[in-house]
Write an enzyme that holds these catalytic residues in place. Structure first.
Site, PDB file in Angstrom:
ATOM      1  N   HIS A  12      47.170 -65.253 -44.143  1.00 23.38           N
ATOM      2  CA  HIS A  12      46.184 -64.179 -44.357  1.00 23.38           C
ATOM      3  C   HIS A  12      44.805 -64.786 -44.597  1.00 23.38           C
ATOM      4  O   HIS A  12      44.441 -65.120 -45.724  1.00 23.38           O
ATOM      5  CB  HIS A  12      46.624 -63.335 -45.567  1.00 23.38           C
ATOM      6  CG  HIS A  12      45.812 -62.097 -45.784  1.00 23.38           C
ATOM      7  ND1 HIS A  12      46.359 -60.823 -45.756  1.00 23.38           N
ATOM      8  CD2 HIS A  12      44.507 -61.906 -46.044  1.00 23.38           C
ATOM      9  CE1 HIS A  12      45.429 -59.925 -45.989  1.00 23.38           C
ATOM     10  NE2 HIS A  12      44.284 -60.566 -46.177  1.00 23.38           N
ATOM     11  N   HIS A  14      40.801 -64.165 -43.100  1.00 27.65           N
ATOM     12  CA  HIS A  14      39.820 -63.505 -42.221  1.00 27.65           C
ATOM     13  C   HIS A  14      38.884 -64.597 -41.688  1.00 27.65           C
ATOM     14  O   HIS A  14      38.302 -65.336 -42.484  1.00 27.65           O
ATOM     15  CB  HIS A  14      39.021 -62.468 -42.997  1.00 27.65           C
ATOM     16  CG  HIS A  14      39.874 -61.378 -43.577  1.00 27.65           C
ATOM     17  ND1 HIS A  14      40.029 -60.164 -42.957  1.00 27.65           N
ATOM     18  CD2 HIS A  14      40.642 -61.331 -44.696  1.00 27.65           C
ATOM     19  CE1 HIS A  14      40.845 -59.408 -43.681  1.00 27.65           C
ATOM     20  NE2 HIS A  14      41.227 -60.089 -44.741  1.00 27.65           N
ATOM     21  N   HIS A 192      46.703 -54.422 -44.254  1.00 29.15           N
ATOM     22  CA  HIS A 192      46.291 -54.421 -45.649  1.00 29.15           C
ATOM     23  C   HIS A 192      46.740 -53.104 -46.276  1.00 29.15           C
ATOM     24  O   HIS A 192      46.545 -52.034 -45.684  1.00 29.15           O
ATOM     25  CB  HIS A 192      44.766 -54.489 -45.768  1.00 29.15           C
ATOM     26  CG  HIS A 192      44.172 -55.836 -45.520  1.00 29.15           C
ATOM     27  ND1 HIS A 192      44.286 -56.487 -44.332  1.00 29.15           N
ATOM     28  CD2 HIS A 192      43.432 -56.647 -46.331  1.00 29.15           C
ATOM     29  CE1 HIS A 192      43.645 -57.653 -44.417  1.00 29.15           C
ATOM     30  NE2 HIS A 192      43.115 -57.775 -45.612  1.00 29.15           N
ATOM     31  N   GLU A 195      45.991 -53.137 -52.057  1.00 25.17           N
ATOM     32  CA  GLU A 195      44.995 -54.005 -52.688  1.00 25.17           C
ATOM     33  C   GLU A 195      44.182 -53.105 -53.631  1.00 25.17           C
ATOM     34  O   GLU A 195      44.151 -53.312 -54.828  1.00 25.17           O
ATOM     35  CB  GLU A 195      44.103 -54.664 -51.610  1.00 25.17           C
ATOM     36  CG  GLU A 195      43.043 -55.608 -52.176  1.00 25.17           C
ATOM     37  CD  GLU A 195      42.046 -56.076 -51.098  1.00 25.17           C
ATOM     38  OE1 GLU A 195      41.937 -55.425 -50.033  1.00 25.17           O
ATOM     39  OE2 GLU A 195      41.353 -57.088 -51.347  1.00 25.17           O
ATOM     40  N   ASP A 273      42.583 -65.345 -48.186  1.00 27.82           N
ATOM     41  CA  ASP A 273      41.825 -64.148 -47.803  1.00 27.82           C
ATOM     42  C   ASP A 273      40.449 -64.519 -47.206  1.00 27.82           C
ATOM     43  O   ASP A 273      40.295 -64.522 -45.992  1.00 27.82           O
ATOM     44  CB  ASP A 273      41.666 -63.220 -49.013  1.00 27.82           C
ATOM     45  CG  ASP A 273      41.615 -61.747 -48.660  1.00 27.82           C
ATOM     46  OD1 ASP A 273      41.841 -61.408 -47.481  1.00 27.82           O
ATOM     47  OD2 ASP A 273      41.373 -60.920 -49.560  1.00 27.82           O
ATOM     48  N   ASP A 274      39.472 -64.783 -48.064  1.00 28.87           N
ATOM     49  CA  ASP A 274      38.099 -65.118 -47.633  1.00 28.87           C
ATOM     50  C   ASP A 274      37.597 -66.233 -48.549  1.00 28.87           C
ATOM     51  O   ASP A 274      36.782 -65.992 -49.447  1.00 28.87           O
ATOM     52  CB  ASP A 274      37.185 -63.883 -47.781  1.00 28.87           C
ATOM     53  CG  ASP A 274      37.757 -62.657 -47.098  1.00 28.87           C
ATOM     54  OD1 ASP A 274      37.660 -62.567 -45.868  1.00 28.87           O
ATOM     55  OD2 ASP A 274      38.313 -61.788 -47.802  1.00 28.87           O
TER      56      ASP A 274
HETATM   57  N1  ADE Z   1      38.138 -57.860 -45.020  1.00 30.85           N
HETATM   58  C1  ADE Z   1      37.894 -59.083 -45.480  1.00 30.85           C
HETATM   59  N2  ADE Z   1      38.489 -59.291 -46.674  1.00 30.85           N
HETATM   60  C2  ADE Z   1      39.152 -58.154 -46.981  1.00 30.85           C
HETATM   61  C3  ADE Z   1      39.965 -57.736 -48.056  1.00 30.85           C
HETATM   62  N3  ADE Z   1      40.222 -58.540 -49.082  1.00 30.85           N
HETATM   63  N4  ADE Z   1      40.452 -56.485 -48.028  1.00 30.85           N
HETATM   64  C4  ADE Z   1      40.189 -55.673 -46.996  1.00 30.85           C
HETATM   65  N5  ADE Z   1      39.438 -56.017 -45.962  1.00 30.85           N
HETATM   66  C5  ADE Z   1      38.927 -57.253 -45.934  1.00 30.85           C
HETATM   67 ZN    ZN Z   2      42.425 -59.641 -46.357  1.00 30.86          ZN
END
Ligand code: ADE
Ligand code: ZN
Length: 330
Positions: A12, A14, A192, A195, A273-274
């Site tokens: 996961h 992005h 997703h 969250e 994630d990011d």
């Molecule tokens: N796009 C990038 N990061 C995200 C996240 N944590 N939740 C939903 N969309 C995303």
């Molecule tokens: Zn994500």
């Protein structure tokens, strides 16, 4: 605690969310774009909360204007992933950002992305596969156009279809058509949910989109029946604890439910994630999990095995990855 270096699988990530802030600043400089408002004085990304994060993410992404920019991005992101021991990674790709869902343009972006991934595999030994994601707050119609790009480019490299974005907007079933299109093209499904949207959002997503994996899914913890269902049907959670704690989904690492979910029999995996947005890396995630829950090398090996088995790649690729996960002394 420092967890000994292990080969890792990340499911996961992005792609644009992996862009280091200095990389985005350099692109903005080259294109004479002023996006200084998205950075803190120390150079890191600046945002107040998840919804502002989505805006900042899109502003950062606006500097990526060509296939060549994505080529550079993939090299930068995979270099960092490989330095953290990642040997196999699945990344979310959005035709929304790569040619505004025009199929011809998307093919050019994909070509550049794959070319860079091949270089990174040769240089750093990391394998990448793509999951095309629609963006929930862009709405169901754009999701269908995204699904068309996904269906047309599905194969051994584009292996999945998913959805990110603002989970509080719309219903999962509004996106069922797009997901059905992707599924019919042979793509594996993740989305997703859970969250920001609560356990109900996870349940609705399971019904409407029939995913094999859920991005996050951690809010399921408030519904015992749902946790049992996830465990029984083997739905895999792509858990991103550092992201959740940084964004305030849970106030502390101690309060994060990943251990409880795992102890209850749910298949959990760990991702970033990011990562630069949340000041994390795969190594840091493991170190914090070890500190918080006392997990040892065997726990992380088991998590990586679960992730490799839940990967959307073909059987040959999975076999290679599983071999890389074997302990050196085995
Ligand atoms: N796009 C990038 N990061 C995200 C996240 N944590 N939740 C939903 N969309 C995303
Ligand atoms: Zn994500």
């Amino acid at each position: 605690m420092k967890v000994p270096d292990l080969p890792k699988v990340e499911l996961h990530l992005h792609l644009e969310g992996g862009a280091p802030p200095e990389f985005i600043r350099q692109l903005a400089h080259e294109k004479k774009m002023d996006i200084s408002g998205i950075f803190n004085p120390d150079g890191s990304y600046a945002y107040r909360d998840f919804w502002h994060f989505l805006d900042v993410y899109e502003a950062a992404t606006s500097t990526l204007k060509s296939p060549e920019d994505y080529h550079r991005l993939v090299l930068a992101v995979l270099q960092e992933s490989a330095a953290n021991g990642v040997v196999y990674c699945e990344t979310f790709l959005s035709p929304d950002f790569c040619g505004s869902r025009d199929l011809g343009a998307w093919r050019e972006y994909l070509h550049a992305i794959r070319e860079a991934a091949d270089i990174a595999e040769k240089t750093h030994g990391i394998a990448l596969r793509g999951i095309i994601t629609c963006i929930r707050h862009f709405g169901p119609e754009k999701a269908r156009e995204t699904a068309r790009c996904a269906a047309e480019t599905a194969g051994d490299w584009i292996v999945g279809f998913g959805m990110g974005g603002d989970e509080k907007l719309g219903n999962a079933k509004d996106f069922a058509y797009a997901f059905d299109m992707a599924r019919e093209a042979g793509l594996r499904i993740t989305s997703h949910a859970g969250e920001w949207g609560g356990a109900g959002s996870v349940a609705e997503t399971l019904e409407a989109l029939r995913p094999e994996r859920i991005g996050h899914g951690v809010q399921a913890i408030t519904d015992n029946t749902l946790v049992d269902r996830l465990a029984e049907q083997g739905t895999v959670l792509e858990v991103c604890p550092g992201s959740n704690v940084f964004l305030g989904v849970f106030p502390t690492w101690d309060a994060h439910p990943i251990k409880t979910l795992r102890d209850r029999g749910v298949t959990v995996t760990v991702s970033t994630d990011d990562p630069p947005f949340f000041h994390t890396t795969m190594r840091r995630e493991y170190d914090r999990l070890a500190d918080t829950f006392g997990w040892a090398v065997e726990d992380f090996r088991a998590l990586n095995l679960a992730a490799a088995n839940a990967a959307f790649c073909d059987a040959d690729t999975r076999a290679r990855v599983l071999q890389q996960l074997e302990p050196a002394d085995a």
